[in-house]
Design an enzyme around this catalytic site. Structure first.
Site, PDB file in Angstrom:
ATOM      1  N   ASP A   1     -10.335   1.514 -24.899  1.00  0.00           N
ATOM      2  CA  ASP A   1     -11.083   1.489 -23.658  1.00  0.00           C
ATOM      3  C   ASP A   1     -10.727   2.659 -22.746  1.00  0.00           C
ATOM      4  OD1 ASP A   1      -9.362  -1.501 -22.751  1.00  0.00           O
ATOM      5  OD2 ASP A   1      -8.790   0.550 -22.311  1.00  0.00           O
TER       6      ASP A   1
ATOM      7  N   GLU B   1       1.958  -8.857   8.791  1.00  0.00           N
ATOM      8  CA  GLU B   1       1.921  -7.403   9.002  1.00  0.00           C
ATOM      9  C   GLU B   1       2.834  -6.658   8.044  1.00  0.00           C
ATOM     10  OE1 GLU B   1      -0.351  -5.841  10.909  1.00  0.00           O
ATOM     11  OE2 GLU B   1      -1.067  -7.904  11.123  1.00  0.00           O
TER      12      GLU B   1
ATOM     13  N   PRO C   1       0.820  -1.223   0.000  1.00  0.00           N
ATOM     14  CA  PRO C   1       0.000   0.000   0.000  1.00  0.00           C
ATOM     15  C   PRO C   1       0.854   1.273   0.000  1.00  0.00           C
ATOM     16  CG  PRO C   1      -0.757  -1.547   1.678  1.00  0.00           C
ATOM     17  CD  PRO C   1       0.573  -2.050   1.182  1.00  0.00           C
TER      18      PRO C   1
ATOM     19  N   ARG D   1      -3.759  -7.672 -20.704  1.00  0.00           N
ATOM     20  CA  ARG D   1      -4.711  -7.235 -21.724  1.00  0.00           C
ATOM     21  C   ARG D   1      -4.176  -6.141 -22.635  1.00  0.00           C
ATOM     22  NH1 ARG D   1      -7.700  -3.102 -20.781  1.00  0.00           N
ATOM     23  NH2 ARG D   1      -9.636  -3.796 -21.708  1.00  0.00           N
TER      24      ARG D   1
HETATM   25  N1  4GY Z   1      -3.263  -2.113  -1.313  1.00  0.00           N
HETATM   26  N2  4GY Z   1      -1.632  -2.434  -2.935  1.00  0.00           N
HETATM   27  C1  4GY Z   1      -1.532  -3.867  -1.318  1.00  0.00           C
HETATM   28  C2  4GY Z   1      -1.826  -4.593  -0.097  1.00  0.00           C
HETATM   29  C3  4GY Z   1      -1.151  -6.412   1.364  1.00  0.00           C
HETATM   30  C4  4GY Z   1       0.859  -7.164   4.462  1.00  0.00           C
HETATM   31  C5  4GY Z   1       2.394  -6.321   2.714  1.00  0.00           C
HETATM   32  C6  4GY Z   1      -2.219  -2.763  -1.817  1.00  0.00           C
HETATM   33  O1  4GY Z   1      -0.633  -3.267  -3.147  1.00  0.00           O
HETATM   34  N3  4GY Z   1      -0.570  -4.143  -2.180  1.00  0.00           N
HETATM   35  O2  4GY Z   1      -2.761  -4.282   0.605  1.00  0.00           O
HETATM   36  N4  4GY Z   1      -0.981  -5.597   0.201  1.00  0.00           N
HETATM   37  C7  4GY Z   1      -0.055  -6.220   2.375  1.00  0.00           C
HETATM   38  C8  4GY Z   1      -0.260  -7.223   3.461  1.00  0.00           C
HETATM   39  C9  4GY Z   1       2.179  -7.319   3.798  1.00  0.00           C
HETATM   40  C10 4GY Z   1       1.300  -6.356   1.713  1.00  0.00           C
END
Ligand code: 4GY
Length: 245
Positions: free
Chosen positions: A167, A115, A88, A152
């Site tokens: 698209d 985690e 994330p 795609r």
């Molecule tokens: N959102 N975008 C994501 C995610 C899970 C713990 C690291 C996201 O890319 N990846 O939520 N990944 C986490 C779970 C370890 C990745």
């Protein structure tokens, strides 16, 4: 395009990658997906892949050695492969990013669990990618999103040559409304222009509806959309702007 996936849960990829479009793309050799179990690179009788966080805190962290050993094993025969960590905290995945990645020959997608992954895995990654501002239970679904979005764009994967080119996001705008039969459903009719056979009028209507939708739902996209003067005039009708400023 070759994808190597480093994951603790290779089974999560089986069904999605066997599905019609990605399955055919693999059968045709347009994409190749290798699933690599991180556990295979863990040491000891128990092949442990996680450990407690230094400094304390809840949950477990993925140990660096198994992941980095796995990355190095893949890179040994493929030094040009690009290592992408799915987190994330990464660069938001947008159409432009997908297009850039689709030009590469070989990606190594690293899927974290628990985690998170030890910070030292980040140091060996070439980039980090996020699919959105929410947290999943692991990077696997993210890797599938990346594979699907890239696949795609590869010529031949959608069957029709250039099928992905008109698209939504390749134009920078949201998709216009689409209809198929029947002409009327529960009193709701297909717009007359789409039945007219007037291809120019249909194109104009579609552009207008794309602009309307983007203006209503995703105005943030408009500044990047590369609008023509004609497009800008249409937008001004929605915004009520005189266009003289
Ligand atoms: N959102 N975008 C994501 C995610 C899970 C713990 C690291 C996201 O890319 N990846 O939520 N990944 C986490 C779970 C370890 C990745």
């Amino acid at each position: 395009m070759i994808f190597d996936i480093l994951t603790l849960f290779p089974e999560m990829f089986h069904s999605p990658l066997e599905g019609s479009i990605l399955g055919k793309a693999r059968d045709a050799g347009l994409i190749q997906v290798n699933l690599v179990n991180v556990r295979d690179y863990a040491e000891g009788r128990h092949r442990v892949t996680d450990d407690y966080p230094y400094g304390g805190g809840k949950g477990m962290i993925m140990k660096p050695e198994p992941i980095i050993r796995g990355i190095k094993a893949i890179q040994a025969g493929n030094p040009e492969a690009r290592v992408i960590l799915m987190t994330p905290q990464g660069t938001p995945l947008r159409h432009e990013v997908v297009k850039r990645l689709a030009q590469l020959a070989h990606l190594i997608l690293v899927c974290g669990r628990y985690e998170g992954v030890d910070e030292r895995v980040r140091d060996v990654a070439d980039e980090e990618i996020s699919i959105g501002d929410y947290v999943l239970t692991g990077g696997e679904l993210t890797a599938l999103v990346v594979i699907d979005a890239i696949a795609r764009l590869i010529p031949g994967v959608l069957g029709d040559e250039g099928a992905s080119e008109d698209d939504s996001f390749s134009q920078g705008l949201l998709e216009y409304p689409q209809y198929t039969r029947p002409r009327a459903f529960e009193g709701r009719k297909v717009p007359e222009v789409l039945l007219s056979g007037d291809h120019q009028a249909i194109e104009r209507w579609r552009k207008r509806e794309s602009l309307r939708r983007t203006w209503e739902r995703r105005p943030d996209l408009l500044s990047q959309a590369g609008l023509s003067d004609e497009d800008q005039k249409i937008l001004d009708e929605f915004t009520g702007s005189s266009g003289t400023d």
